[in-house]
Write an enzyme that holds these catalytic residues in place. Structure first.
Site, PDB file in Angstrom:
ATOM      1  N   ASP A  14       0.776  -1.092   0.013  1.00  0.00           N
ATOM      2  CA  ASP A  14      -0.032  -0.095   0.179  1.00  0.00           C
ATOM      3  C   ASP A  14       0.981   1.184  -0.085  1.00  0.00           C
ATOM      4  OD1 ASP A  14      -2.438   1.412   0.431  1.00  0.00           O
ATOM      5  OD2 ASP A  14      -1.687   1.867   2.291  1.00  0.00           O
ATOM      6  N   THR A  16       0.620   4.667   0.716  1.00  0.00           N
ATOM      7  CA  THR A  16       0.364   5.671   1.830  1.00  0.00           C
ATOM      8  C   THR A  16       0.804   4.809   3.052  1.00  0.00           C
ATOM      9  OG1 THR A  16      -1.553   6.807   0.913  1.00  0.00           O
ATOM     10  CG2 THR A  16      -0.876   7.008   3.140  1.00  0.00           C
ATOM     11  N   ASP A  49      -1.510  -0.320   6.420  1.00  0.00           N
ATOM     12  CA  ASP A  49      -1.677   0.395   7.832  1.00  0.00           C
ATOM     13  C   ASP A  49      -3.170   1.090   7.976  1.00  0.00           C
ATOM     14  OD1 ASP A  49      -1.318   2.623   6.162  1.00  0.00           O
ATOM     15  OD2 ASP A  49      -0.168   3.712   7.360  1.00  0.00           O
TER      16      ASP A  49
END
Length: 825
Positions: free
Chosen positions: A336, A338, A581
């Site tokens: 991911d 970000t 996250d």
């Protein structure tokens, strides 16, 4: 839609409309709540006295959060094993019928078991300390004040606040809801988030994907719906490991071979041969003990445990032990963007008004949007930092309706009453979602995306329900908000490492694909130019798998698509790791072979991930991969050593039974051989550095080499023994025959060790040489000769034994090369 009013600081005003709330002290049924007071009062939570009263009554969330086995379980698992039982019985027998040197194998097992317990205890302490560091602390209201407490300190009736990414830690009833959406997929399998209103039940194990609110705990401890599941899921476990299951399979086969062979050997030595009873018992035990690869299980546990300790020093929490092994087998890593390639924060570089909009007015809209969400995401936080409430001496407008950001919608929104009394409603989010295809503004945005910048569109919409499916219809583009993401300084090196290790990297993001590709390109990701907008991703699993293999960067990916992408890669035989996250990563993290969460990530991601990087450093991943490869590669090496011994021991016993001769070895002989050719070197080899790519089919790979090696060793040893039986006669003949056979077996076993120790380094050569020197010392020191009953007689047979061992070594080299060519190294 929940309505609320905020003052300029973003705090709710006393007279604003409120959702219904529950009296925190009322006894509640999770399905049919009672005691709902009139709205308009914020739930203050329990008082200190009420908390103490509930603690005294035992109404505490006392489910132990366990990241590892207890000390009792560790001792039990290491002591009470099938093979320890067999060896223990044989050891007791030998203590009564033979000299102490024939009982040495028992002391070795005691030492090995002690080492295993100590190492796993060290690993437990490391895990437990890291689990405390990484434990999420829910926010609980007590005495009207919100404070973080440990999960086990929650009591019945506590009011617990919820925000995006928070996990529901106990069962309860919603007291306050502000566009609260809860994902219950981990419990029910239903992927769609559920909109929660005051009075609705929430179950432990679910998590918030959008909005916020608070709930009152109605079931705590073991009564909570998911308590037992959560406890089991968070335990330090050895399940689902190819290495562990492979070793279990091997041990099962060994047991099947060992039982009939041992029975035949007992009958042969005690009934057929009319020898001294005690000597027959000793030689029978000497034939049974080496069939057991007892040290293999120990070394596997020790290698895993030391791996946990090593990673713990790097602030890496391994929540499930096989994760070390699993990540070493990974051939695709899905990242991911970000929080993984980029740091969480962002900075506004530019605001471009559109359609003649007034710049000052746009700034006021952004300032008010920033004040509308008490739990802003990274993009909105950047806007708040650039346009804080009260900046330029202007107050934010009054919020009449708010819609938090959702990764499924790709936008957030709010409605305001402006200072002049007029009403307005706004959406802020992905331009390619809010604008129709072909809109000329998209060309301008594409140019910005190609520079790796993130662009949000601010659009004015007609007043109405902001979360309606058609809320964006008729919107008027007002401004572009250009954000620059902060790249992680260690991300480039980590991507380079995966490329060197032939691990494919896929960047999966909810952001614009071109923008994500530009960021990945800056970090040197191979294939970063191959981008795909997930909205054009085929839905057929096979076609999706092809698209996943052909492209490296994917944008505008929904949480469900992330899950489908992982499944598509797995359908092609890939072992997939997923990092993330945010709450939008939870489903994919759960389904991936290995889920990796950042320590600063949401509580939900940390709960489902097998590995948590507590230092939030993506650069820790190579260490985990390297640790897994060290464990798998080295255990494969030493397993070949142990199973070669098992094969030649079984074959020797069979040959003895068929030939009706005395078993050539006493337990002391094979204890000496096992220590020098397996025990000591295996310990060092199992903990040595190893960067070999992990290969599948552990059992087949080990047995391909162990079976021919064991057959050659048994054949060479028995040949020397038969020749010696014809050469020696008279008193002491059996001891001379045993010494010659021991010499051959030691030399052949040493050659197996020399092959496994490759490629050679200075310490590997030194290790092999030291083992050879140890045996030589036993042969030349008189008291060691007597202790181990080893004395070479004459020169003819010893040199014959050496010659046979040399021929066997040549056969070993040939067989290993043939196996390598036929099946691959």
């Amino acid at each position: 839609m929940t309505q609320r009013a905020l003052d300029s600081s973003g705090e709710q005003t006393p007279g604003s409309p409120r959702p219904a709330m529950i009296d925190a002290g009322a006894e509640l049924d999770p399905v049919h709540p009672v005691g709902l007071p009139p709205s308009g009062h914020r739930a203050t939570g329990l008082s200190t006295a009420e908390v103490a009263e509930r603690v005294a009554r035992g109404e505490v969330n006392d489910v132990p959060v366990r990241s590892s086995r207890s000390l009792t379980e560790i001792v039990r698992a290491n002591v009470f094993t099938r093979f320890n039982l067999i060896i223990g019985v044989l050891w007791v027998i030998m203590l009564f019928v033979a000299p102490i040197q024939d009982s040495l194998f028992g002391f070795v097992i005691v030492a090995n078991t002690g080492i295993g317990i100590i190492q796993e205890w060290r690993a437990k302490r490391t895990l437990d300390s890291l689990a405390v560091i990484g434990e999420a602390k829910p926010t609980v209201r007590r005495d009207g004040v919100a404070a973080e407490v440990s999960t086990h300190e929650i009591v019945l009736g506590d009011v617990i606040e919820l925000g995006p990414g928070d996990k529901v830690v106990v069962d309860g009833t919603v007291a306050e809801a502000d566009s609260l959406e809860v994902d219950e997929s981990l419990l029910t399998g239903e992927a769609d988030p559920v909109l929660k209103r005051p009075g609705d039940p929430v179950m432990s194990g679910s998590f918030v994907v959008a909005g916020g609110g608070a709930f009152t705990a109605t079931k705590v401890g073991r009564e909570a719906y998911a308590a037992q599941l959560a406890e089991e899921a968070s335990r330090f476990t050895l399940v689902h490991s190819e290495l562990r299951s492979g070793i279990s399979t091997i041990l099962k086969y060994v047991t099947w071979m060992m039982v009939p062979t041992a029975i035949g050997l007992i009958i042969s030595q005690l009934v057929v041969k009319d020898n001294n009873f005690k000597d027959s018992v000793a030689r029978t035990v000497g034939g049974i003990v080496p069939m057991i690869p007892e040290g293999l299980v120990l070394l596997t546990s020790v290698a895993f445990a030391i791996g946990v300790v090593r990673l713990g020093r790097k602030q890496c929490l391994v929540q499930e032990l096989p994760a070390i092994e699993g990540l070493a087998r990974v051939d695709v890593v899905c990242l991911d963007k970000t929080g993984t390639l980029t740091e969480g924060g962002m900075d506004i570089t530019e605001v471009r008004p559109l359609n003649g909009s007034d710049e000052a007015y746009v700034h006021q809209v952004l300032r008010s949007l920033g004040s509308s969400d008490p739990r802003p995401n990274a993009s909105l936080q950047a806007i708040i930092d650039a346009y804080p409430a009260g900046g330029d001496g202007k107050a934010a407008w009054t919020v009449t309706e708010a819609m938090p950001f959702s990764s499924a919608r790709k936008y957030s929104g709010a409605a305001f009453t402006e200072t002049d009394g007029t009403s307005s409603a706004w959406l802020l989010g992905a331009p390619d979602v809010l604008l129709p295809e072909g809109d000329p503004t998209l060309d301008e945005i594409e140019h910005l995306n190609e520079q790796g910048l993130r662009v949000l569109l601010l659009a004015r919409v007609p007043s109405g329900e902001l979360d309606a499916p058609d809320a964006a219809e008729g919107d008027v583009p007002t401004a572009l908000v250009v954000l620059e993401q902060r790249l992680r300084p260690d991300a480039a090196e980590t991507l380079k490492y995966f490329a060197q290790q032939n691990v494919a990297t896929k960047v999966i993001s909810g952001d614009n694909a071109v923008s994500v590709g530009a960021v990945a390109g800056k970090l040197g990701l191979a294939g970063a130019e191959n981008t795909l907008d997930a909205r054009r991703m085929p839905t057929d699993p096979d076609e999706m798998a092809t698209a996943m293999e052909q492209n490296a960067v994917f944008g505008r990916v929904t949480p469900q698509q992330k899950r489908d992408m992982v499944a598509a890669l797995q359908s092609r035989g890939h072992t997939v790791a997923m990092t993330g996250d945010g709450v939008n990563d939870v489903l994919a993290l759960k389904d991936a072979d290995i889920g990796v969460s950042m320590g600063s990530g949401s509580e939900a991601t940390r709960a489902v991930a097998q590995i948590v990087l507590l230092n939030n450093s993506f650069a820790t991943l190579p260490s985990v991969v390297a640790e897994g490869r060290r464990v798998i590669g080295n255990i494969t090496r030493v397993a070949t050593l142990f199973l070669t011994k098992t094969v030649y021991s079984v074959l020797l016993a069979i040959l003895v039974v068929c030939s009706q001769v005395e078993y050539p070895f006493l337990p002391r002989h094979l204890t000496l051989l096992a220590t020098l050719t397996i025990g000591v070197p295996a310990f060092f080899l199992a903990l040595a550095p190893n960067k070999e790519r992990a290969q599948p089919h552990f059992v087949r790979r080990v047995m391909r080499y162990a079976i021919p090696s064991g057959v050659i060793a048994a054949a060479a040893t028995f040949t020397t023994y038969l020749i010696a039986r014809h050469h020696y006669s008279g008193p002491g003949a059996l001891e001379a025959e045993t010494s010659a056979a021991t010499l051959t077996l030691f030399l052949v076993a040493m050659w197996v060790l020399a092959i496994i120790a490759r490629p050679y380094t200075w310490w590997r050569i030194g290790l092999v040489a030291a083992m050879g020197l140890g045996f030589l010392i036993v042969l030349v020191v008189p008291w060691l000769q007597d202790f181990f009953a080893l004395k070479l007689v004459g020169t003819t047979l010893p040199w014959t034994a050496v010659g046979i061992a040399v021929a066997a070594a040549a056969l070993l080299e040939l067989s290993w090369r043939l196996v390598g060519r036929r099946f691959g190294a």
